[in-house]
Write a protein that holds these residues in place. Structure first.
Motif, short mmCIF file in Angstrom:
data_model
loop_
_atom_site.label_atom_id
_atom_site.label_comp_id
_atom_site.label_asym_id
_atom_site.label_seq_id
_atom_site.Cartn_x
_atom_site.Cartn_y
_atom_site.Cartn_z
N SER A 1 0.82 -1.21 0.00
CA SER A 1 0.00 0.00 0.00
C SER A 1 0.85 1.26 0.00
N ASP A 2 2.05 1.17 0.55
CA ASP A 2 2.94 2.32 0.63
C ASP A 2 4.08 2.26 -0.38
N THR A 3 4.65 1.07 -0.57
CA THR A 3 5.84 0.93 -1.41
C THR A 3 5.76 -0.34 -2.25
N VAL A 4 6.23 -0.25 -3.49
CA VAL A 4 6.37 -1.41 -4.36
C VAL A 4 7.83 -1.84 -4.31
N VAL B 1 14.61 -2.77 -6.92
CA VAL B 1 13.53 -1.90 -7.39
C VAL B 1 12.64 -1.56 -6.19
N ARG B 2 12.53 -0.28 -5.92
CA ARG B 2 11.74 0.18 -4.78
C ARG B 2 11.23 1.58 -5.10
N PHE B 3 9.91 1.76 -5.11
CA PHE B 3 9.36 3.08 -5.37
C PHE B 3 8.00 3.22 -4.69
N PRO B 4 7.56 4.45 -4.41
CA PRO B 4 6.29 4.67 -3.71
C PRO B 4 5.09 4.19 -4.53
N VAL C 1 2.62 -2.62 -12.75
CA VAL C 1 3.28 -3.79 -13.33
C VAL C 1 4.24 -3.37 -14.43
N LYS C 2 3.80 -2.46 -15.28
CA LYS C 2 4.65 -1.98 -16.37
C LYS C 2 5.92 -1.32 -15.84
N ARG C 3 5.80 -0.52 -14.77
CA ARG C 3 6.97 0.12 -14.17
C ARG C 3 7.94 -0.92 -13.60
N VAL C 4 7.41 -1.92 -12.90
CA VAL C 4 8.26 -2.97 -12.34
C VAL C 4 9.00 -3.72 -13.43
N PHE C 5 8.29 -4.12 -14.48
CA PHE C 5 8.91 -4.87 -15.57
C PHE C 5 9.97 -4.02 -16.28
N LYS C 6 9.71 -2.74 -16.43
CA LYS C 6 10.68 -1.86 -17.06
C LYS C 6 11.95 -1.76 -16.23
#
Length: 227
Positions: free
Chosen positions: A18-21, A33-36, A88-93
């Motif tokens: 909920s806060d961070t991927v 990979v870590r982003f809000p 999902v697109k951001r993570v895969f990128k």
């Protein structure tokens, strides 16, 4: 014939919080990979058209002032399929996963996750053609595995939910878990209230006047159930 041992060792591990991927490949100690868990659209598109992206996925603190933000994940659940697809697109990128380089994906999940949410993620992942295998793993079980254990009781407090689960032999016991919609976000809101409006209300009052303090706090409380 595929070598399933090496195949799953290279699996991508993704935690949509909920806060961070957070995401990385199996075997790594810390996710690279870590982003809000935020999606932003420009506040002032007409004024600052140059250099401002149409949409920002996981904006950092320096760029948030220019964007109107919303949380795509609330209480561990995606708000919409469109938002799920963007994350999902951001993570895969970031992990450099593509249709030309597909990998298995392991997704963490809280002890209670609606089937619609799982179906949405599965549809997005398979339609991306960047993975042929997906697996949903319960977070408390993974927490024990990370410490080399397969039995135990796990208490986890995230940003949106708090959960407790009993795990035996690597499996969650179905009648021995609980999840509540209360987490770090709610604690933070409560602390803001204590340091803000409650502090202003009580400043200068007599600490020995318990009845007066109670009356003032009940009047400030906006909920229907005053206890």
């Amino acid at each position: 014939m595929k070598d399933f041992g090496s195949l799953f060792y290279n699996a991508a591990i993704v935690d949509f919080g909920s806060d961070t991927v957070k995401a990385d490949f199996a075997g790594e100690e810390v996710p690279s990979v870590r982003f809000p868990s935020l999606i932003g659209v420009p506040k002032y598109r007409k004024m600052f058209s140059a250099g401002v992206e149409d949409e920002l996925i996981g904006p950092d603190a320096d760029s948030r002032g220019l964007y109107k933000l919303h949380h795509p994940i609330k209480r561990g659940v995606f708000v919409s399929p469109e938002d799920a697809g963007k994350l999902v697109k951001r993570v895969f990128k970031d992990l450099k996963i593509s249709e030309a380089n597909p990998v298995p994906v392991l997704l963490t999940q809280p002890v209670i996750l609606p089937k619609d949410n799982k179906r949405t993620l599965a549809d997005i992942l398979f339609e991306s053609r960047a993975t042929d295998y997906i697996f949903f793993a319960t977070q408390p079980v993974l927490s024990l595995f990370a410490h080399g254990k397969s039995d135990g009781m796990v208490l986890e407090c995230g940003d949106g939910v708090t959960q407790v689960a009993t795990v035996f032999n690597g499996f969650k016991i179905e009648n021995a878990f609980e999840q509540i919609a209360f987490g770090g976000y709610d604690v933070q809101r409560a602390l803001h209230a204590v340091n803000g409006e409650i502090a202003k209300l009580l400043k200068g009052r007599d600490a020995g006047d318990q009845a007066g303090l109670d009356t003032a706090l009940v009047a400030l409380d906006g909920t229907p159930n005053k206890g």
